[in-house]
Design a protein around this motif. Structure first.
Motif, PDB file in Angstrom:
ATOM      1  N   LEU A   1      63.122  -8.164  96.863  1.00 58.56           N
ATOM      2  CA  LEU A   1      63.496  -9.443  95.781  1.00 58.56           C
ATOM      3  C   LEU A   1      63.221  -8.931  94.325  1.00 58.56           C
ATOM      4  CD1 LEU A   1      61.148 -11.940  97.631  1.00 58.56           C
ATOM      5  CD2 LEU A   1      63.696 -11.532  97.700  1.00 58.56           C
ATOM      6  N   LYS A   2      62.322  -7.968  93.980  1.00 53.21           N
ATOM      7  CA  LYS A   2      62.489  -7.422  92.657  1.00 53.21           C
ATOM      8  C   LYS A   2      63.392  -6.706  92.080  1.00 53.21           C
ATOM      9  CE  LYS A   2      59.428  -4.517  89.590  1.00 53.21           C
ATOM     10  NZ  LYS A   2      58.309  -3.519  89.564  1.00 53.21           N
ATOM     11  N   THR A   3      63.972  -5.725  93.071  1.00 50.75           N
ATOM     12  CA  THR A   3      65.417  -4.915  92.824  1.00 50.75           C
ATOM     13  C   THR A   3      66.595  -5.486  92.836  1.00 50.75           C
ATOM     14  OG1 THR A   3      65.359  -3.838  94.892  1.00 50.75           O
ATOM     15  CG2 THR A   3      63.963  -2.794  93.074  1.00 50.75           C
ATOM     16  N   ARG A   4      66.617  -6.795  93.789  1.00 51.01           N
ATOM     17  CA  ARG A   4      67.782  -7.459  94.044  1.00 51.01           C
ATOM     18  C   ARG A   4      68.732  -6.234  94.966  1.00 51.01           C
ATOM     19  NH1 ARG A   4      69.235 -11.529  89.426  1.00 51.01           N
ATOM     20  NH2 ARG A   4      67.199 -12.543  89.346  1.00 51.01           N
ATOM     21  N   SER A   5      68.260  -5.443  95.767  1.00 53.92           N
ATOM     22  CA  SER A   5      69.006  -4.537  96.484  1.00 53.92           C
ATOM     23  C   SER A   5      68.401  -3.884  97.651  1.00 53.92           C
ATOM     24  CB  SER A   5      69.187  -3.298  95.383  1.00 53.92           C
ATOM     25  OG  SER A   5      69.841  -2.344  96.038  1.00 53.92           O
ATOM     26  N   LEU A   6      69.156  -3.983  98.762  1.00 61.25           N
ATOM     27  CA  LEU A   6      68.672  -3.440  99.891  1.00 61.25           C
ATOM     28  C   LEU A   6      68.191  -1.947  99.853  1.00 61.25           C
ATOM     29  CD1 LEU A   6      70.526  -5.597 102.755  1.00 61.25           C
ATOM     30  CD2 LEU A   6      68.070  -5.806 101.953  1.00 61.25           C
ATOM     31  N   SER A   7      69.082  -1.313  99.244  1.00 62.56           N
ATOM     32  CA  SER A   7      68.814  -0.014  99.031  1.00 62.56           C
ATOM     33  C   SER A   7      67.644   0.569  98.528  1.00 62.56           C
ATOM     34  CB  SER A   7      70.110   0.787  98.319  1.00 62.56           C
ATOM     35  OG  SER A   7      70.326   0.349  96.832  1.00 62.56           O
ATOM     36  N   LYS A   8      67.003  -0.238  97.829  1.00 58.86           N
ATOM     37  CA  LYS A   8      65.652  -0.024  97.163  1.00 58.86           C
ATOM     38  C   LYS A   8      64.420  -0.393  98.283  1.00 58.86           C
ATOM     39  CE  LYS A   8      67.714   1.360  93.675  1.00 58.86           C
ATOM     40  NZ  LYS A   8      67.960   2.787  93.183  1.00 58.86           N
ATOM     41  N   GLY A   9      64.970  -1.217  99.234  1.00 61.67           N
ATOM     42  CA  GLY A   9      63.752  -1.477 100.140  1.00 61.67           C
ATOM     43  C   GLY A   9      64.337  -1.272 101.621  1.00 61.67           C
ATOM     44  N   SER A  10      63.898  -1.979 102.330  1.00 62.66           N
ATOM     45  CA  SER A  10      64.401  -1.962 103.925  1.00 62.66           C
ATOM     46  C   SER A  10      64.199  -3.111 104.795  1.00 62.66           C
ATOM     47  CB  SER A  10      63.677  -0.522 104.617  1.00 62.66           C
ATOM     48  OG  SER A  10      63.915  -0.648 105.847  1.00 62.66           O
ATOM     49  N   LEU A  11      65.163  -3.455 105.466  1.00 61.84           N
ATOM     50  CA  LEU A  11      64.950  -4.556 106.587  1.00 61.84           C
ATOM     51  C   LEU A  11      64.726  -3.774 107.872  1.00 61.84           C
ATOM     52  CD1 LEU A  11      68.095  -6.831 105.938  1.00 61.84           C
ATOM     53  CD2 LEU A  11      65.682  -7.030 105.306  1.00 61.84           C
ATOM     54  N   LEU A  12      64.205  -2.545 107.775  1.00 62.92           N
ATOM     55  CA  LEU A  12      63.927  -1.824 109.185  1.00 62.92           C
ATOM     56  C   LEU A  12      62.505  -1.891 109.014  1.00 62.92           C
ATOM     57  CD1 LEU A  12      65.044   0.022 111.449  1.00 62.92           C
ATOM     58  CD2 LEU A  12      64.594   2.047 110.021  1.00 62.92           C
ATOM     59  N   PRO A  13      61.831  -2.069 110.510  1.00 69.56           N
ATOM     60  CA  PRO A  13      60.424  -2.088 110.519  1.00 69.56           C
ATOM     61  C   PRO A  13      60.181  -0.426 110.543  1.00 69.56           C
ATOM     62  CG  PRO A  13      61.445  -2.791 112.432  1.00 69.56           C
ATOM     63  CD  PRO A  13      62.570  -2.736 111.505  1.00 69.56           C
ATOM     64  N   LYS A  14      58.853  -0.163 111.380  1.00 70.21           N
ATOM     65  CA  LYS A  14      58.590   1.340 111.652  1.00 70.21           C
ATOM     66  C   LYS A  14      59.766   1.957 112.394  1.00 70.21           C
ATOM     67  CE  LYS A  14      54.519   2.323 112.684  1.00 70.21           C
ATOM     68  NZ  LYS A  14      53.194   2.336 113.572  1.00 70.21           N
ATOM     69  N   PRO A  15      60.483   2.988 111.674  1.00 65.24           N
ATOM     70  CA  PRO A  15      61.608   3.508 112.347  1.00 65.24           C
ATOM     71  C   PRO A  15      61.070   3.899 113.962  1.00 65.24           C
ATOM     72  CG  PRO A  15      60.995   4.564 109.980  1.00 65.24           C
ATOM     73  CD  PRO A  15      59.905   3.592 110.387  1.00 65.24           C
ATOM     74  N   PRO A  16      62.324   3.960 114.885  1.00 66.74           N
ATOM     75  CA  PRO A  16      62.123   4.386 116.084  1.00 66.74           C
ATOM     76  C   PRO A  16      61.478   5.815 116.357  1.00 66.74           C
ATOM     77  CG  PRO A  16      64.401   4.179 115.383  1.00 66.74           C
ATOM     78  CD  PRO A  16      63.639   3.789 114.256  1.00 66.74           C
ATOM     79  N   TRP A  17      62.012   6.635 115.360  1.00 68.81           N
ATOM     80  CA  TRP A  17      61.420   8.143 115.717  1.00 68.81           C
ATOM     81  C   TRP A  17      59.989   8.245 115.201  1.00 68.81           C
ATOM     82  CZ3 TRP A  17      65.216   6.863 111.856  1.00 68.81           C
ATOM     83  CH2 TRP A  17      64.867   6.734 110.678  1.00 68.81           C
ATOM     84  N   PHE A  18      59.195   7.245 114.832  1.00 66.32           N
ATOM     85  CA  PHE A  18      58.001   7.488 114.405  1.00 66.32           C
ATOM     86  C   PHE A  18      57.106   7.782 115.958  1.00 66.32           C
ATOM     87  CE2 PHE A  18      55.960   6.244 110.319  1.00 66.32           C
ATOM     88  CZ  PHE A  18      56.995   6.514 109.496  1.00 66.32           C
ATOM     89  N   VAL A  19      56.369   8.599 115.976  1.00 72.08           N
ATOM     90  CA  VAL A  19      55.557   8.978 117.418  1.00 72.08           C
ATOM     91  C   VAL A  19      54.857   7.893 117.717  1.00 72.08           C
ATOM     92  CG1 VAL A  19      55.745  11.172 117.203  1.00 72.08           C
ATOM     93  CG2 VAL A  19      53.659   9.947 116.169  1.00 72.08           C
ATOM     94  N   ASP A  20      54.446   6.968 117.080  1.00 71.11           N
ATOM     95  CA  ASP A  20      53.558   5.613 117.486  1.00 71.11           C
ATOM     96  C   ASP A  20      54.203   4.563 117.494  1.00 71.11           C
ATOM     97  OD1 ASP A  20      53.688   5.617 114.893  1.00 71.11           O
ATOM     98  OD2 ASP A  20      51.790   5.096 114.409  1.00 71.11           O
ATOM     99  N   ALA A  21      55.599   4.444 117.390  1.00 67.12           N
ATOM    100  CA  ALA A  21      56.381   3.187 117.448  1.00 67.12           C
ATOM    101  C   ALA A  21      56.463   2.480 118.732  1.00 67.12           C
ATOM    102  CB  ALA A  21      57.925   3.591 116.957  1.00 67.12           C
ATOM    103  N   ARG A  22      55.803   1.588 119.040  1.00 69.35           N
ATOM    104  CA  ARG A  22      55.779   1.225 120.244  1.00 69.35           C
ATOM    105  C   ARG A  22      56.838   0.846 121.177  1.00 69.35           C
ATOM    106  NH1 ARG A  22      51.888  -2.379 117.820  1.00 69.35           N
ATOM    107  NH2 ARG A  22      53.471  -4.194 117.725  1.00 69.35           N
TER     108      ARG A  22
END
Length: 602
Positions: free
Chosen positions: A550-571
């Motif tokens: 919201l602050k930058t008005r840019s998705l490239s500055k943030g993410s809609l992705l929760p914990k990435p699937p390659w994280f070893v503790d991603a359920r």
């Protein structure tokens, strides 16, 4: 380029090299096997003539077929790879084998196909790609995401290729295409000595030889990948049938026979520096004599992607408790993915001794390291390498039923073994340096450049407010890092998985001091005179990224992705990784929606 002032990475044991070391003589290879190898090379010479007669459009259509056969083999590929590493059905980490195997291959096949199509129409693979200036008279190309779907699947992640200083945009554009600018000129037969740790590596190396260099390929798989050969043969049938590829098994003597074969014009290896040196210089007294005389035993060209000791630079800032936990889990993923049997597994955390949150971060790191899912440490003789690290640092703490080691270097303690040894096993170290802000960052960059062996990949974790406060100083520090891949708030494995980026050690490796390799691979845009690739990711996952968006008005500055699937503790990492791969297989949007639903439960 001036060779980096780096030592060759020391590997804790010769068996940890990702390719079988050469050894023996022709007489160590049975006559019947030599005849089979000779026949394979003869087939490839005929295939090289056929390859040189294919138009660019025909090559693009060949890669369409390759996509179909790879997709048809993907489920078997992931199953065989996971089972061979002790990840039985239902294991939460089986998704690693979907992403690092068929997913990585499919996106690369599609990217090469797109470049071939563009070249066939008279264009440049860089057409339509934004370029701008990077520090130090460098040009950079913003090569990820190139498609809307890439930005959706990996929201908040971006990738850049930085060229060597002095390269202009016009020069970069005109040179893009490499050997495909002269498609009828054959470079003969190349030998790929395949890696033994990640199942896509041998395939990606084959594709690069074929497209970037116009070399048909003899692939010798590492013995740890023998179970994958039938899968490779089905997935790569469009290359095997016309004689553009042959796949063989074998150990050190086979590798030695093939590297010396008159029918092989070039050698490429993914592995470790000791293996490279054995191929180029031999071993023992003969190697010492050859080095003194400047007379390598290998007289044909060789390229290599080798490992090293990868730093994780943690820039101090004001982090929430959630930030501390998330980035601790991020670091643990860098170390424990594939049980640490990765050439770019993060090994040394560089942390500020003056950071007020240092103790809180270390507590989060210890917790994440201890609680990561159990898995087998499967690579040959990894237990010996763990024991070697424990012997180097008796105070180190073991976690995960003793299968992972955390080494926190005390003040005035000798960190040489940790900094010079690529353990290729679950060994994570922490080294404290003084300072805050730019002072710390510059010290950490200098430490990584001067103390840590290798130049393959470096990681930097920094919160947005601190990065903004540093301004141009941060980008200058990134430019000062002498690494072939640099990942900011992401992991260098993202650079490996992204085909439009390049993968290899920082330029300057030589036969005498190879460091982390010579040349690059992947590079699906076929760019020349590349210095490095830089990836950037979100410091905070969704939904904590919303204020930043919201602050930058840019998705490239943030993410809609929760914990990435390659994280070893991603359920839900296994399900999401499989879902992403299946989307790359068939483009089924309805199924992708279900995958995203699973991703938000990670």
């Amino acid at each position: 380029m001036t060779p980096p002032a780096k030592s060759i990475p020391r590997v804790a044991d010769a068996a940890s090299t990702a390719s079988s070391p050469p050894g023996g003589s022709d007489t160590d290879v049975p006559t019947a096997e030599r005849e089979r190898l000779d026949a394979a090379i003869a087939d490839l010479h005929a295939g090289a003539r056929s390859w040189s007669h294919l138009t660019l459009a025909q090559r693009a259509r060949l890669f369409e077929r390759l996509h179909a056969t790879t997709a048809a083999s993907a489920e078997e590929w992931a199953e065989v790879a996971a089972t061979s590493k002790g990840l039985e059905p239902g294991h939460p980490l089986r998704g690693e084998e979907w992403l690092s195997g068929p997913y990585a291959t499919l996106v690369a096949v599609d990217a090469y196909r797109d470049s071939l199509r563009t070249l066939a129409k008279g264009g440049s693979p860089l057409d339509g790609i934004r370029t701008d200036a990077a520090p130090g008279d460098r040009l950079r190309a913003h090569v990820f995401p190139l498609k809307t779907i890439d930005g959706l699947l990996l929201s908040g992640f971006t990738g850049e290729v930085w060229f060597e200083p002095g390269v202009t945009a016009a020069e970069a554009r005109s040179a893009a295409g490499l050997a495909q600018l002269e498609p009828t000129r054959s470079a003969g037969v190349g030998l790929v000595l395949g890696a033994g740790n990640v199942t896509s590596i041998p395939v990606l190396d084959v594709l690069y030889e074929l497209i970037a260099h116009n070399r048909v390929v003899l692939l010798k798989v590492n013995p740890t990948q023998d179970a994958m050969v039938p899968v490779y043969e089905r997935a790569l049938a469009p290359l095997i049938e016309p004689g553009f590829l042959r796949i063989v098994r074998g150990g050190g003597p086979t590798g030695a026979y093939l590297t010396g074969h008159d029918g092989v014009a070039h050698v490429h290896i993914t592995g470790a520096a000791p293996t490279f040196d054995a191929i180029v210089w031999n071993t023992g007294d003969d190697a010492k004599r050859r080095r003194r005389e400047g007379r390598p035993q290998l007289t044909k060209p060789i390229t290599a992607e080798l490992g090293g000791v990868s730093p994780i630079i943690v820039v101090p800032g004001r982090w929430s408790d959630a930030d501390l936990r998330y980035q601790a889990e991020h670091i643990v993923t860098m170390r424990l993915q594939n049980s640490g049997h990765n050439c770019i597994a993060g090994q040394v955390v560089l942390l500020s001794s003056d950071w007020p949150q240092r103790d809180a971060f270390l507590a989060a790191l210890r917790t994440a390291y201890a609680q990561a899912p159990a898995r087998s440490v499967w690579y040959p003789r990894s237990d010996e390498r763990l024991d070697a690290a424990a012997s180097d640092y008796p105070h180190a703490k073991r976690y995960g039923d003793g299968t992972r080691l955390l080494v926190e270097i005390a003040p005035d303690e000798d960190a040489t073994a940790l900094e010079a040894t690529e353990y290729f096993a679950p060994v994570l170290g922490v080294i404290a340096l003084a300072g805050n802000g730019q002072e710390f960052l510059d010290a950490a960059v200098a430490h990584a450049n001067e103390k840590l062996a290798g130049t393959l990949g470096a990681n930097v974790l920094i919160d947005p407010d601190t990065q903004a406060a540093l301004g141009d100083g941060f980008e200058r520090a990134v430019a000062a890092l002498r690494y072939g891949a640099i990942s900011i708030n992401s992991w260098t494995a993202f650079a490996f998985l992204t085909p439009s980026l390049t993968w290899g050690g920082y330029p300057g490796g030589t036969l005498e001091n190879v460091v982390s390799g010579i040349g690059v691979v992947h590079n699906a845009l076929l760019l020349a005179r590349v210095e490095r690739s830089v990836t950037r990711g979100p410091f905070r996952p969704f939904p904590r990224s919303i204020p930043r968006i919201l602050k930058t008005r840019s998705l490239s500055k943030g993410s809609l992705l929760p914990k990435p699937p390659w994280f070893v503790d991603a359920r839900t990492g296994a399900a999401v990784s499989e879902g992403f791969t299946r989307f790359r297989m068939d483009g089924n949007l309805a199924r992708l929606v279900r995958t995203f639903t699973q991703a938000y439960r990670a």
